[in-house]
Design a protein around this motif. Structure first.
Motif, mmCIF file in Angstrom:
data_model
loop_
_atom_site.group_PDB
_atom_site.id
_atom_site.type_symbol
_atom_site.label_atom_id
_atom_site.label_comp_id
_atom_site.label_asym_id
_atom_site.label_seq_id
_atom_site.Cartn_x
_atom_site.Cartn_y
_atom_site.Cartn_z
ATOM 1 N N SER A 285 -29.774 -8.224 -16.556
ATOM 2 C CA SER A 285 -30.572 -7.799 -15.407
ATOM 3 C C SER A 285 -31.686 -6.849 -15.856
ATOM 4 O O SER A 285 -31.517 -6.038 -16.765
ATOM 5 C CB SER A 285 -29.673 -7.094 -14.383
ATOM 6 O OG SER A 285 -30.452 -6.548 -13.338
ATOM 7 N N MET A 286 -32.841 -6.963 -15.220
ATOM 8 C CA MET A 286 -33.954 -6.057 -15.478
ATOM 9 C C MET A 286 -33.778 -4.752 -14.724
ATOM 10 O O MET A 286 -34.506 -3.784 -14.973
ATOM 11 C CB MET A 286 -35.282 -6.714 -15.062
ATOM 12 C CG MET A 286 -35.585 -8.000 -15.803
ATOM 13 S SD MET A 286 -35.776 -7.732 -17.587
ATOM 14 C CE MET A 286 -37.288 -6.776 -17.616
ATOM 15 N N GLN A 287 -32.808 -4.719 -13.816
ATOM 16 C CA GLN A 287 -32.540 -3.514 -13.038
ATOM 17 C C GLN A 287 -31.399 -2.728 -13.675
ATOM 18 O O GLN A 287 -30.482 -3.303 -14.246
ATOM 19 C CB GLN A 287 -32.186 -3.878 -11.594
ATOM 20 C CG GLN A 287 -33.282 -4.641 -10.874
ATOM 21 C CD GLN A 287 -32.829 -5.199 -9.543
ATOM 22 O OE1 GLN A 287 -31.648 -5.482 -9.365
ATOM 23 N NE2 GLN A 287 -33.753 -5.356 -8.615
ATOM 24 N N GLY A 288 -31.485 -1.407 -13.578
ATOM 25 C CA GLY A 288 -30.418 -0.565 -14.109
ATOM 26 C C GLY A 288 -29.192 -0.621 -13.222
ATOM 27 O O GLY A 288 -29.294 -0.465 -12.006
ATOM 28 N N ILE A 289 -28.025 -0.854 -13.823
ATOM 29 C CA ILE A 289 -26.774 -0.948 -13.063
ATOM 30 C C ILE A 289 -25.778 0.025 -13.666
ATOM 31 O O ILE A 289 -25.607 0.095 -14.891
ATOM 32 C CB ILE A 289 -26.200 -2.375 -13.100
ATOM 33 C CG1 ILE A 289 -27.208 -3.360 -12.484
ATOM 34 C CG2 ILE A 289 -24.863 -2.446 -12.368
ATOM 35 C CD1 ILE A 289 -26.772 -4.803 -12.577
ATOM 36 N N PRO A 350 -30.272 1.782 3.257
ATOM 37 C CA PRO A 350 -29.805 1.021 2.100
ATOM 38 C C PRO A 350 -30.336 1.523 0.761
ATOM 39 O O PRO A 350 -29.726 1.298 -0.272
ATOM 40 C CB PRO A 350 -30.290 -0.400 2.390
ATOM 41 C CG PRO A 350 -31.431 -0.227 3.338
ATOM 42 C CD PRO A 350 -31.093 0.964 4.177
ATOM 43 N N SER A 351 -31.487 2.184 0.758
ATOM 44 C CA SER A 351 -32.057 2.633 -0.513
ATOM 45 C C SER A 351 -32.650 4.026 -0.358
ATOM 46 O O SER A 351 -32.930 4.483 0.753
ATOM 47 C CB SER A 351 -33.148 1.668 -0.980
ATOM 48 O OG SER A 351 -34.257 1.707 -0.091
ATOM 49 N N TYR A 352 -32.821 4.689 -1.481
ATOM 50 C CA TYR A 352 -33.453 6.000 -1.498
ATOM 51 C C TYR A 352 -34.029 6.229 -2.885
ATOM 52 O O TYR A 352 -33.666 5.531 -3.850
ATOM 53 C CB TYR A 352 -32.471 7.106 -1.124
ATOM 54 C CG TYR A 352 -31.217 7.166 -1.955
ATOM 55 C CD1 TYR A 352 -31.058 8.116 -2.953
ATOM 56 C CD2 TYR A 352 -30.173 6.263 -1.741
ATOM 57 C CE1 TYR A 352 -29.891 8.175 -3.718
ATOM 58 C CE2 TYR A 352 -29.020 6.316 -2.501
ATOM 59 C CZ TYR A 352 -28.897 7.270 -3.472
ATOM 60 O OH TYR A 352 -27.751 7.305 -4.232
ATOM 61 N N ARG A 364 -38.390 10.211 -14.635
ATOM 62 C CA ARG A 364 -38.526 8.818 -14.226
ATOM 63 C C ARG A 364 -38.061 8.688 -12.783
ATOM 64 O O ARG A 364 -36.939 9.063 -12.430
ATOM 65 C CB ARG A 364 -37.687 7.898 -15.115
ATOM 66 C CG ARG A 364 -37.984 7.980 -16.591
ATOM 67 C CD ARG A 364 -39.402 7.615 -16.927
ATOM 68 N NE ARG A 364 -39.705 6.227 -16.633
ATOM 69 C CZ ARG A 364 -40.892 5.669 -16.888
ATOM 70 N NH1 ARG A 364 -41.879 6.402 -17.419
ATOM 71 N NH2 ARG A 364 -41.118 4.407 -16.589
ATOM 72 N N TRP A 365 -38.946 8.187 -11.939
ATOM 73 C CA TRP A 365 -38.612 7.952 -10.539
ATOM 74 C C TRP A 365 -37.901 6.612 -10.415
ATOM 75 O O TRP A 365 -38.309 5.616 -11.026
ATOM 76 C CB TRP A 365 -39.874 7.943 -9.686
ATOM 77 C CG TRP A 365 -40.323 9.308 -9.274
ATOM 78 C CD1 TRP A 365 -41.224 10.097 -9.898
ATOM 79 C CD2 TRP A 365 -39.879 10.036 -8.126
ATOM 80 N NE1 TRP A 365 -41.388 11.282 -9.234
ATOM 81 C CE2 TRP A 365 -40.570 11.274 -8.125
ATOM 82 C CE3 TRP A 365 -38.969 9.779 -7.100
ATOM 83 C CZ2 TRP A 365 -40.373 12.231 -7.143
ATOM 84 C CZ3 TRP A 365 -38.782 10.731 -6.115
ATOM 85 C CH2 TRP A 365 -39.478 11.948 -6.148
ATOM 86 N N VAL A 366 -36.825 6.572 -9.639
ATOM 87 C CA VAL A 366 -36.083 5.329 -9.428
ATOM 88 C C VAL A 366 -35.821 5.138 -7.943
ATOM 89 O O VAL A 366 -35.739 6.103 -7.175
ATOM 90 C CB VAL A 366 -34.735 5.327 -10.188
ATOM 91 C CG1 VAL A 366 -34.964 5.335 -11.690
ATOM 92 C CG2 VAL A 366 -33.847 6.484 -9.762
ATOM 93 N N GLU A 367 -35.703 3.877 -7.558
ATOM 94 C CA GLU A 367 -35.248 3.524 -6.215
ATOM 95 C C GLU A 367 -33.831 2.997 -6.363
ATOM 96 O O GLU A 367 -33.567 2.115 -7.184
ATOM 97 C CB GLU A 367 -36.150 2.478 -5.585
ATOM 98 C CG GLU A 367 -35.793 2.182 -4.137
ATOM 99 C CD GLU A 367 -36.829 1.304 -3.454
ATOM 100 O OE1 GLU A 367 -36.815 1.225 -2.212
ATOM 101 O OE2 GLU A 367 -37.662 0.706 -4.161
ATOM 102 N N SER A 368 -32.909 3.543 -5.590
ATOM 103 C CA SER A 368 -31.486 3.282 -5.794
ATOM 104 C C SER A 368 -30.883 2.549 -4.600
ATOM 105 O O SER A 368 -31.203 2.838 -3.444
ATOM 106 C CB SER A 368 -30.755 4.616 -6.015
ATOM 107 O OG SER A 368 -29.361 4.419 -6.014
ATOM 108 N N VAL A 384 -27.518 0.219 -8.221
ATOM 109 C CA VAL A 384 -28.555 -0.619 -8.812
ATOM 110 C C VAL A 384 -29.865 0.163 -8.727
ATOM 111 O O VAL A 384 -30.263 0.597 -7.643
ATOM 112 C CB VAL A 384 -28.677 -1.971 -8.077
ATOM 113 C CG1 VAL A 384 -29.797 -2.810 -8.689
ATOM 114 C CG2 VAL A 384 -27.358 -2.725 -8.138
ATOM 115 N N LEU A 385 -30.516 0.361 -9.881
ATOM 116 C CA LEU A 385 -31.719 1.189 -9.953
ATOM 117 C C LEU A 385 -32.930 0.353 -10.341
ATOM 118 O O LEU A 385 -32.835 -0.519 -11.211
ATOM 119 C CB LEU A 385 -31.544 2.305 -10.986
ATOM 120 C CG LEU A 385 -30.382 3.284 -10.791
ATOM 121 C CD1 LEU A 385 -30.370 4.286 -11.932
ATOM 122 C CD2 LEU A 385 -30.516 4.006 -9.471
#
Length: 618
Positions: A285-289, A350-352, A364-368, A384-385
């Motif tokens: 996955s390209m997303q951080g898990i 659902p996200s923040y 590093r800014w992430v959407e979680s 999932v980031l």
């Protein structure tokens, strides 16, 4: 007593008879059992003290009483039947219950013999009465204990068996009886594995394992193996064997348990295959898990490790406190609240978005997107980031470009247009002016307006490359001190008082840091009409940020104007404050305004600049 006792037997000499009588009475009165003699009508003619103790009556209450007084109807029927045998000269032993004076029943064994006269006529009975209350109680307790043991053994999920030293079954529970297909547990007693329907290789395994445990006198626990049952089922089981010992420590048998783990293994295999699929998807996955447990990270993929610039092994070895250190300090309270809410399954968006820290201090800014799951037998949070640092940078640049475009338009349509109007009006009056003094005055107005337009354009152009300028390590302490010293030397009417409590105050900034600080300092001086202007400057460390405050004793800013001070459309604060706001936001900070004296804006304003602290790489 094995036969009738005759009442006319010769007793020898008087002294001998006396001694015998004394010994007899001593024996009777000290014996543990009760002794009672009754005549042919069941009237008690003699009893020892033990008989009185069993019934709870005195000797005077017993002697002369009929036996029926101490026996209920059902037990009296037994006595009557036994008395018939006495009349025939027969002895016997039987059980009856006597009635204690308290009403309680006393179970006994009665060993009775008939008393006959010299003519062989039945004249009464002689009986030894043994109190079996304790024996009955012990037997009851033993029976109940065995029943409880059987209940326990039959209630446990394992199959249990036990054998003697010859590997002959002594017993088993219901589960083992069903497993071995023998019907009931008692049907296996006395049988051996060769008598059961185990396949040959299974029987050999059992025998070899049992013998090994008894020979080595060492238990074996949870040995996993495949079990083939007599009804052709193939099970996966765990078998434990423990040697049994006698009081001297000699091995006398073996106790074994068989735990069926077929379904558990099937589920484990299903989970393993599912986990393999999950890991394959997660790893690519390209997303951080990540999966966060109460002890730390249970799982992270490579994409997550890249976001925080650490290896997967480093992250998995972190404690829970070390895992929390990855989150920006200002975002941790919000994160904890959201995780608690997720675990409690309270409704949330659902996200923040929040910030993560790399070892070199880079943010590093992430959407979680977080979900509570069960992991390793406990509640955990799967996250999932998406790394949105670059997206936020682009959004910030686009916003800055739009703001600059709006500013240019505002300058052209308002500020410069006003100055051009002044220039045109002054030029027209200059043409009509007759004397040199008037022409010189209009010329000065035109020149001043042109310079003001030029200065505004230069100020705007100075921040054109703000979005493109790279951030690097800068000392906020050093820059602030340089700006204060420079303004102090130029503004003789301003008195600066500084309180810089940090030595370096490292931040990530660019070449516009001094412009931002100068704009705020100049704002405190230019808008103060007093002849002597006081400016207080401080620098303190607050959490994971540095805070610069610039306070003055000017006219202050009413609360109604504070809200629109940094609004580009209204531009109450002027061009300088607008530029300072842009620069501070690029650094990830904030610019706010307060009253120098809380609640009284007339005592002057206080501008507060907050910028995140930069962490040098370890």
């Amino acid at each position: 007593m094995t036969g009738p006792i005759h009442t006319d037997e010769k007793r020898g000499s008087g002294s001998t008879h006396l001694k015998s009588d004394i010994l007899y009475r001593l024996l009777v009165d000290t014996m543990n059992d009760a002794l009672v003699v009754a005549d042919a009508d069941s009237v008690i003619t003699y009893a020892n003290q033990r008989f009185c103790e069993i019934l709870g009556y005195t000797m005077g209450e017993v002697l002369g009483s009929n036996l029926r007084k101490f026996i209920d109807e059902d037990n009296w029927l037994t006595v009557e039947e036994e008395t018939k045998r006495r009349r025939k000269g027969e002895s016997s032993a039987y059980e009856i219950e006597w009635i204690h004076w308290t009403g309680e029943r006393v179970p006994t064994i009665v060993s009775a013999s008939p008393l006959m006269d010299d003519k062989g006529t039945f004249v009464g009975s002689f009986a030894v009465v043994t109190d079996i209350t304790e024996i009955r109680k012990t037997a009851t307790e033993l029976r109940q204990s065995r029943e409880m043991l059987r209940l326990v053994i039959d209630s446990i999920p394992e199959s249990v068996f036990w054998k003697d030293q010859t590997l002959t079954y002594v017993g088993c529970n219901t589960n083992f009886a069903m497993l071995a297909c023998v019907g009931k547990p008692e049907d296996i007693v006395g049988r051996r594995d060769s008598d059961l329907g185990w396949p040959d290789n299974q029987r050999e395994q059992f025998t070899e394992a049992d013998r090994s445990v008894m020979k080595c006198d060492e238990p074996t626990y949870r040995i996993a193996q495949t079990l083939l049952t007599p009804d052709d089922r193939e099970l996966t089981v765990e078998i434990s064997r423990v040697p049994l010992h006698d009081a001297k420590g000699n091995v006398i048998g073996i106790l074994g348990t068989i735990h069926d783990i077929t379904q558990r293994r099937a589920k484990e295999e299903e989970v393993r295959r599912s986990e393999q699929k999950y890991r394959a998807l997660a790893e690519h996955s390209m997303q951080g898990i990540s999966i966060l447990t109460s002890r730390g990270f249970g799982y992270v993929n490579r994409a997550f490790a890249q976001i925080v610039d650490r290896s997967v092994d480093q992250l998995l070895s972190m404690t829970i406190d070390e895992a929390w250190s990855l989150v920006h300090p200002d975002d941790r309270p919000m994160m904890r609240e959201r995780i608690d809410a997720r675990v409690a399954r309270r409704p949330l968006s659902p996200s923040y978005q929040y910030r993560l820290l790399r070892p070199d201090g880079e943010v590093r800014w992430v959407e979680s997107f977080a979900t509570p799951i069960e992991y390793g037998g406990e509640i955990a949070v799967q996250t999932v980031l998406v790394d949105i640092t670059d997206r936020r940078q682009v959004e910030r640049e686009v916003r800055a470009a739009n703001e600059r475009a709006s500013l240019y338009l505002d300058l052209m349509s308002h500020d410069i247009r006003n100055q051009m109007q002044v220039i045109l009006s002054s030029a027209a009056l200059l043409r009509e002016a007759e004397d040199d003094e008037m022409r010189a005055s209009f010329y000065e107005i035109i020149s001043s307006s042109v310079q003001r337009c030029s200065r505004m354009i230069e100020e705007v152009r100075s921040t054109e490359r703000l979005a493109m300028a790279p951030l690097g390590e800068r000392s906020l302490h050093r820059s602030l001190k340089l700006c204060v010293d420079a303004l102090s030397s130029r503004s003789h009417s301003a008195v600066f008082q500084t309180n810089l409590q940090t030595d370096e105050a490292l931040i990530l900034a660019d070449d516009f840091l001094e412009l931002m600080l100068t704009n705020i300092l100049m704002n405190a001086v230019e808008h103060n009409p007093k002849e002597t202007k006081h400016v207080w400057v401080s620098l303190v460390e607050h959490g994971d940020s540095y805070v610069v405050t610039v306070s003055d004793d000017g006219p202050g800013i009413p609360d109604a104007n504070k809200a629109g001070l940094f609004d580009q459309a209204r531009r109450f604060g002027g061009l300088g404050l607008h530029q300072a706001t842009q620069i501070v936001e690029k650094y990830g900070g904030t610019l706010e305004v307060y009253d120098r004296v809380p609640g009284d804006y007339r005592q002057g304003a206080e501008f507060r600049i907050t910028i995140p602290r930069h962490h040098r790489p370890a």
